[in-house]
Scaffold this active site. Structure first.
Site, PDB file in Angstrom:
ATOM      1  N   GLY A  54      23.985  51.845  -4.514  1.00 33.32           N
ATOM      2  CA  GLY A  54      24.332  52.350  -3.187  1.00 33.32           C
ATOM      3  C   GLY A  54      25.077  53.665  -3.328  1.00 33.32           C
ATOM      4  N   GLU A  93      15.036  49.793 -12.222  1.00 34.98           N
ATOM      5  CA  GLU A  93      13.950  49.691 -11.239  1.00 34.98           C
ATOM      6  C   GLU A  93      13.152  50.983 -11.069  1.00 34.98           C
ATOM      7  OE1 GLU A  93      17.081  50.151 -10.608  1.00 34.98           O
ATOM      8  OE2 GLU A  93      17.432  51.196  -8.720  1.00 34.98           O
ATOM      9  N   LYS A 131       4.357  51.280  -0.433  1.00 35.46           N
ATOM     10  CA  LYS A 131       2.971  51.759  -0.298  1.00 35.46           C
ATOM     11  C   LYS A 131       2.052  51.226  -1.401  1.00 35.46           C
ATOM     12  CE  LYS A 131       1.833  55.372   1.907  1.00 35.46           C
ATOM     13  NZ  LYS A 131       1.701  55.489   3.342  1.00 35.46           N
ATOM     14  N   HIS A 134      19.512  52.451 -13.909  1.00 39.34           N
ATOM     15  CA  HIS A 134      18.557  51.933 -12.918  1.00 39.34           C
ATOM     16  C   HIS A 134      17.291  51.422 -13.597  1.00 39.34           C
ATOM     17  CE1 HIS A 134      20.619  53.104  -9.212  1.00 39.34           C
ATOM     18  NE2 HIS A 134      21.166  54.022  -9.988  1.00 39.34           N
ATOM     19  N   ASP A 144      -1.494  52.686   6.011  1.00 42.78           N
ATOM     20  CA  ASP A 144      -0.570  51.649   6.486  1.00 42.78           C
ATOM     21  C   ASP A 144      -1.086  50.978   7.757  1.00 42.78           C
ATOM     22  OD1 ASP A 144       0.892  52.758   4.471  1.00 42.78           O
ATOM     23  OD2 ASP A 144       2.219  53.884   5.801  1.00 42.78           O
ATOM     24  N   CYS A 171      23.912  49.484 -11.083  1.00 41.29           N
ATOM     25  CA  CYS A 171      24.667  50.679 -10.725  1.00 41.29           C
ATOM     26  C   CYS A 171      25.877  50.313  -9.857  1.00 41.29           C
ATOM     27  CB  CYS A 171      23.757  51.716 -10.066  1.00 41.29           C
ATOM     28  SG  CYS A 171      24.548  53.322  -9.926  1.00 41.29           S
ATOM     29  N   TYR A 172      25.860  50.680  -8.580  1.00 44.33           N
ATOM     30  CA  TYR A 172      26.987  50.279  -7.724  1.00 44.33           C
ATOM     31  C   TYR A 172      27.189  48.765  -7.787  1.00 44.33           C
ATOM     32  CZ  TYR A 172      29.915  49.588  -3.631  1.00 44.33           C
ATOM     33  OH  TYR A 172      30.950  49.233  -2.802  1.00 44.33           O
TER      34      TYR A 172
END
Ligand code: XMP
Length: 483
Positions: A28, A144, A339, A142, A200, A55-56
């Site tokens: 964050g 991710e 996406k 991170h 989408d 992280c945060y």
């Protein structure tokens, strides 16, 4: 793996009642030391469910359990060499030296009692920490993001080896669940779906069609902000190829008039969001007062429009741009997906490749690529310029390698000389990015010969353009669109 994103405010008992096998605290933008920094009820540590802080999230774990987080002034940003210093279920057999992606200002300087430090970097002593007894883990980097090459493996270690999950959440099961949810939500009522021709809304429409068939009417709104020949292409694909009940609303004058003299990007977005809804309301009135509106909203649209803990970057027309007096109940079957997942779903639902692999095009269309006010003349310049850019990118075989590639029309004009005459005209900015999910993006290194061809065609073929520039800004700090 099935996952849900919930707010940190959710009562812990409610969170645990969902029987999670693991809980991940995200990163964050705040510091744990500022007033109002996001926190979580520390009962979460007593729930017996494994926790991974990123992280945060790792800093929060350290701070709440008695470690120390310092505003050391030594931040780390970008690619950073990590050294794994101790055996850990998170790192398994991975190399002891690996690159990871960092983005932090504060640092953990002391792990809480009972924790061991399992990795460090040159700048920070605690880059990963854990208490395997309580199954609480934290990583400062991170895992991710794609820039942490072994990140997916680290997450797998957490999910498989610490949480004991098994990979059973497949696209087929996601579709089945979405279909059930749509049926339960709308019952036998009429539903309308805004179709833009992009991936989408096409996937959302196909999914809803699978769930409720003829109760669905699709609406394509020609906003006048579309790319060249787009309206014809959408009509051809959906009405002729798919035999979908499609209402085509020609609303170009209405949108362009509503945007007259409006230069502020957020106001443009709100006006477009509202005008879309007014058009849908009129169509709904003609279709047995349809109460439900399907939108192809994705998770990034929601995050960027601002949540309690995420800063507002821009109001996506279908989220932050919605009017306050919205009468529709929204059906948004893709709102927890990114996406890349939507594309896999589109393939699974049998949509044609040219729709599934189309580059994204925003709902507000060319309006967010014309900086400043929108006039029919400026729209025409950008529409022609965009067609040239797309054509040349396709000809160079780069279209599918790029997340997006398009033209932008700034507000400035500059002096040039063409055919011995002075010109005073607009530049076109070429924007091309690579990305995995639009949350971050890198500017694409387009070959010079492709840039040269685009440049010379833009100046020769598009009246009103006398200069071409190439945008070399990544996201962050830029965004993909200019507005
Ligand atoms: P930015 O410009 O925020 O864009 O980096 C991220 C992705 O979202 C698209 N985008 C939108 N899509 N309605 C949409 O349907 C919107 O209001 C909107 N704004 C941006 C953008 O094209 C990129 O793919």
């Amino acid at each position: 793996m099935y996952s849900e994103i919930v707010s940190r405010d959710m009562p812990i008992a409610e969170m645990l009642a969902r029987k999670p096998k693991g809980i991940i605290f995200s990163g964050g933008p705040k510091s744990v030391h500022v007033e109002g920094a996001p926190s979580i009820d520390d009962a979460v540590y007593r729930g017996g469910v494994p926790i991974l802080g990123i992280c945060y999230g790792a800093q929060l774990v350290a701070q709440q359990l008695g470690g120390e987080v310092a505003r050391s002034g030594i931040g780390e940003y970008g690619r950073t060499a990590l050294e794994v210093t101790s055996s850990s279920a998170l790192f398994g057999e991975l190399p002891l030296q690996q690159d990871v992606w960092m983005s932090h200002a504060d640092s953990i300087v002391a792990a809480p009692a009972g924790f061991k430090v399992t990795a460090r970097t040159d700048a920070v002593p605690v880059a990963a920490l854990e208490d395997p007894e309580r199954a609480v883990y934290g990583v400062q980097f991170h895992p991710e993001v794609v820039h942490t090459p072994r990140g997916q493996e680290i997450l797998k270690h957490f999910l498989y080896d610490v949480c004991g999950c098994r990979p059973s959440w497949t696209m087929v099961s996601i579709i089945e669940q979405a279909v059930d949810q749509i049926r339960a939500q709308v019952g036998d009522e009429k539903v309308i779906c805004g179709l833009s021709g992009g991936v989408d809304s096409a996937v959302a429409a196909a999914l809803v069609h699978k769930a409720i068939g003829e109760q669905l009417t699709c609406v394509f709104v020609d906003t006048g902000l579309l790319r060249m020949n787009e309206a014809e292409q959408v009509e051809e694909t959906f009405r002729r190829q798919f035999q979908i009940d499609l209402v085509h609303v020609k609303a170009a004058d209405r949108f362009v008039e509503a945007l007259n003299d409006i230069a502020d990007p957020e106001r443009k977005r709100k006006i477009i969001g509202e005008t879309f809804i007014r058009v849908f309301e009129e169509v709904a009135a003609d279709h047995q007062d349809a109460r439900f509106l399907v939108q192809g909203t994705l998770y990034p649209d929601i995050i960027e429009s601002g949540t309690k803990d995420a800063a507002k970057i821009k109001s996506h027309h279908n989220v932050g741009g919605l009017p306050d007096d919205l009468q529709f109940e929204l059906v948004e079957p893709l709102r927890n997906l990114f996406k890349d997942e939507v594309r896999v779903m589109g393939e699974e639902l049998g949509l044609p490749e040219e729709i599934v692999w189309r580059q994204p095009f925003p709902g507000p269309g060319l309006a967010v690529r014309i900086v400043g006010t929108i006039t029919p003349e400026r729209l025409e310049i950008l529409r022609r310029a965009d067609a040239v850019v797309v054509e040349e990118i396709k000809r160079a075989g780069l279209y599918h390698d790029l997340w997006q590639s398009f033209a932008v029309l700034p507000v400035v004009r500059s002096v040039g000389v063409m055919g011995d005459e002075r010109t005073y005209a607009y530049p076109i900015v070429i924007r091309a990015v690579t990305s995995d999910d639009a949350m971050t993006a890198d500017w694409a290194r387009l070959p010079y010969d492709v840039l040269e061809r685009i440049s010379s065609r833009l100046i020769n073929e598009v009246p009103g353009v006398n200069r071409v520039a190439f945008d070399v800004t990544s996201k962050p700090p830029g965004t993909i669109e200019w507005e």
